[in-house]
Write a protein that holds these residues in place. Structure first.
Motif, PDB file in Angstrom:
ATOM      1  N   LEU A  26       9.745  36.259  23.556  1.00  0.00           N
ATOM      2  CA  LEU A  26      10.340  37.591  23.672  1.00  0.00           C
ATOM      3  C   LEU A  26      11.156  37.916  22.430  1.00  0.00           C
ATOM      4  CD1 LEU A  26      11.637  37.383  27.358  1.00  0.00           C
ATOM      5  CD2 LEU A  26       9.580  38.557  26.540  1.00  0.00           C
ATOM      6  N   PRO A  27      11.114  39.172  22.001  1.00  0.00           N
ATOM      7  CA  PRO A  27      11.942  39.542  20.842  1.00  0.00           C
ATOM      8  C   PRO A  27      13.410  39.645  21.228  1.00  0.00           C
ATOM      9  CG  PRO A  27      10.868  41.488  21.734  1.00  0.00           C
ATOM     10  CD  PRO A  27      10.328  40.309  22.511  1.00  0.00           C
ATOM     11  N   THR A  28      14.263  39.331  20.283  1.00  0.00           N
ATOM     12  CA  THR A  28      15.691  39.513  20.517  1.00  0.00           C
ATOM     13  C   THR A  28      16.000  40.998  20.681  1.00  0.00           C
ATOM     14  OG1 THR A  28      16.322  37.498  19.384  1.00  0.00           O
ATOM     15  CG2 THR A  28      17.981  39.235  19.478  1.00  0.00           C
ATOM     16  N   LEU A  29      15.474  41.815  19.778  1.00  0.00           N
ATOM     17  CA  LEU A  29      15.692  43.256  19.844  1.00  0.00           C
ATOM     18  C   LEU A  29      14.373  43.967  19.620  1.00  0.00           C
ATOM     19  CD1 LEU A  29      17.915  45.490  20.074  1.00  0.00           C
ATOM     20  CD2 LEU A  29      17.967  45.504  17.580  1.00  0.00           C
ATOM     21  N   ASN A  30      13.983  44.790  20.582  1.00  0.00           N
ATOM     22  CA  ASN A  30      12.809  45.638  20.408  1.00  0.00           C
ATOM     23  C   ASN A  30      13.269  46.828  19.573  1.00  0.00           C
ATOM     24  OD1 ASN A  30      10.981  47.842  20.791  1.00  0.00           O
ATOM     25  ND2 ASN A  30      10.064  46.705  22.482  1.00  0.00           N
ATOM     26  N   VAL A  31      12.918  46.800  18.316  1.00  0.00           N
ATOM     27  CA  VAL A  31      13.393  47.813  17.372  1.00  0.00           C
ATOM     28  C   VAL A  31      12.884  49.200  17.755  1.00  0.00           C
ATOM     29  CG1 VAL A  31      13.441  48.506  14.936  1.00  0.00           C
ATOM     30  CG2 VAL A  31      13.611  46.096  15.542  1.00  0.00           C
ATOM     31  N   ALA A  93      17.447  44.960  23.969  1.00  0.00           N
ATOM     32  CA  ALA A  93      17.747  43.528  23.863  1.00  0.00           C
ATOM     33  C   ALA A  93      16.921  42.786  24.923  1.00  0.00           C
ATOM     34  CB  ALA A  93      19.236  43.269  24.026  1.00  0.00           C
ATOM     35  N   VAL A  94      15.647  42.615  24.620  1.00  0.00           N
ATOM     36  CA  VAL A  94      14.653  42.158  25.583  1.00  0.00           C
ATOM     37  C   VAL A  94      14.927  40.744  26.096  1.00  0.00           C
ATOM     38  CG1 VAL A  94      12.183  41.716  25.931  1.00  0.00           C
ATOM     39  CG2 VAL A  94      12.918  43.658  24.538  1.00  0.00           C
ATOM     40  N   ARG A  95      15.094  39.803  25.193  1.00  0.00           N
ATOM     41  CA  ARG A  95      15.289  38.412  25.630  1.00  0.00           C
ATOM     42  C   ARG A  95      16.584  38.261  26.419  1.00  0.00           C
ATOM     43  NH1 ARG A  95      15.099  34.450  21.036  1.00  0.00           N
ATOM     44  NH2 ARG A  95      12.989  35.204  20.935  1.00  0.00           N
ATOM     45  N   LEU A  96      17.648  38.891  25.956  1.00  0.00           N
ATOM     46  CA  LEU A  96      18.920  38.826  26.667  1.00  0.00           C
ATOM     47  C   LEU A  96      18.766  39.403  28.071  1.00  0.00           C
ATOM     48  CD1 LEU A  96      21.929  38.087  26.515  1.00  0.00           C
ATOM     49  CD2 LEU A  96      22.351  40.388  25.637  1.00  0.00           C
ATOM     50  N   SER A  97      18.074  40.506  28.180  1.00  0.00           N
ATOM     51  CA  SER A  97      17.841  41.133  29.478  1.00  0.00           C
ATOM     52  C   SER A  97      17.069  40.199  30.411  1.00  0.00           C
ATOM     53  CB  SER A  97      17.086  42.454  29.299  1.00  0.00           C
ATOM     54  OG  SER A  97      16.840  43.054  30.554  1.00  0.00           O
ATOM     55  N   GLN A  98      16.058  39.525  29.890  1.00  0.00           N
ATOM     56  CA  GLN A  98      15.247  38.628  30.725  1.00  0.00           C
ATOM     57  C   GLN A  98      16.026  37.371  31.132  1.00  0.00           C
ATOM     58  OE1 GLN A  98      12.152  39.220  32.171  1.00  0.00           O
ATOM     59  NE2 GLN A  98      12.796  41.236  31.489  1.00  0.00           N
ATOM     60  N   ILE A  99      16.865  36.869  30.259  1.00  0.00           N
ATOM     61  CA  ILE A  99      17.718  35.734  30.623  1.00  0.00           C
ATOM     62  C   ILE A  99      18.653  36.153  31.745  1.00  0.00           C
ATOM     63  CG2 ILE A  99      19.572  34.205  29.817  1.00  0.00           C
ATOM     64  CD1 ILE A  99      18.164  34.278  27.026  1.00  0.00           C
ATOM     65  N   LEU A 122      22.318  31.999  27.050  1.00  0.00           N
ATOM     66  CA  LEU A 122      22.736  33.392  27.195  1.00  0.00           C
ATOM     67  C   LEU A 122      23.726  33.776  26.102  1.00  0.00           C
ATOM     68  CD1 LEU A 122      22.912  36.012  29.019  1.00  0.00           C
ATOM     69  CD2 LEU A 122      24.874  34.890  30.085  1.00  0.00           C
ATOM     70  N   THR A 123      24.719  32.950  25.892  1.00  0.00           N
ATOM     71  CA  THR A 123      25.736  33.213  24.871  1.00  0.00           C
ATOM     72  C   THR A 123      25.124  33.248  23.478  1.00  0.00           C
ATOM     73  OG1 THR A 123      27.384  32.117  26.253  1.00  0.00           O
ATOM     74  CG2 THR A 123      27.938  32.423  23.941  1.00  0.00           C
ATOM     75  N   ASN A 124      24.267  32.300  23.201  1.00  0.00           N
ATOM     76  CA  ASN A 124      23.605  32.256  21.902  1.00  0.00           C
ATOM     77  C   ASN A 124      22.739  33.494  21.691  1.00  0.00           C
ATOM     78  OD1 ASN A 124      22.804  30.607  19.427  1.00  0.00           O
ATOM     79  ND2 ASN A 124      20.842  31.145  20.329  1.00  0.00           N
ATOM     80  N   GLU A 125      22.031  33.902  22.711  1.00  0.00           N
ATOM     81  CA  GLU A 125      21.168  35.076  22.586  1.00  0.00           C
ATOM     82  C   GLU A 125      21.997  36.332  22.318  1.00  0.00           C
ATOM     83  OE1 GLU A 125      17.879  37.313  22.025  1.00  0.00           O
ATOM     84  OE2 GLU A 125      18.032  35.132  22.088  1.00  0.00           O
TER      85      GLU A 125
END
Length: 143
Positions: A26-31, A93-99, A122-125
């Motif tokens: 998953l991307p960190t941020l979907n631009v 913030a795709v990956r953060l949302s999925q976590i 989660l914190t790292n993301e």
């Protein structure tokens, strides 16, 4: 409180992600989502304010998640994860949302004895999201 998890954990993020492969691609941020939000607002000052509000809110929600985890408060854990999931998705913030979605579901079981690795992930993301937003904003300003 965000820093507490980071400084107390001596964990390699790549190892944690291997334990949760559903997050790896998953991307960190979907631009496109982030840019689309900016275009829909059509006012860079208002967009900047929105991003600042998101970052402040996310920081508070991370603190709430960590506190709920420390206190084993499944209800608050789930509620805070849900809130962070939703706001993160709205800015891309795709990956953060999925976590957060994963953590929300764990919290709904009433048993939040998930690994502290997951809270560290989660914190790292979140830190990765901050960096991705900074890069995107710099690119926007160069337009």
């Amino acid at each position: 409180m965000v820093g507490n998890i980071e400084t107390n954990a001596i964990i390699d993020i790549s190892t944690i992600v291997k334990n949760y492969p559903e997050f790896a691609d998953l991307p960190t941020l979907n631009v496109d989502t982030f840019q689309g939000l900016r275009q829909s607002i059509d006012d860079d000052l208002m967009f900047s304010d929105l991003v600042t509000i998101y970052l402040n809110s996310a920081e508070n929600l991370l603190d709430e998640i960590q506190m709920a985890f420390a206190n084993q408060d499944a209800s608050q854990f789930s509620l805070s994860a849900h809130s962070l999931k939703s706001t993160s998705a709205s800015i891309g913030a795709v990956r953060l949302s999925q976590i957060c979605k994963y953590l929300e579901q764990v919290g709904k079981t009433g048993n939040i004895s998930v690994s502290s690795d997951m809270v560290y992930l989660l914190t790292n993301e979140y830190e990765q999201v901050i960096q991705a937003i900074q890069v995107s904003v710099i690119e926007f300003m160069a337009e």
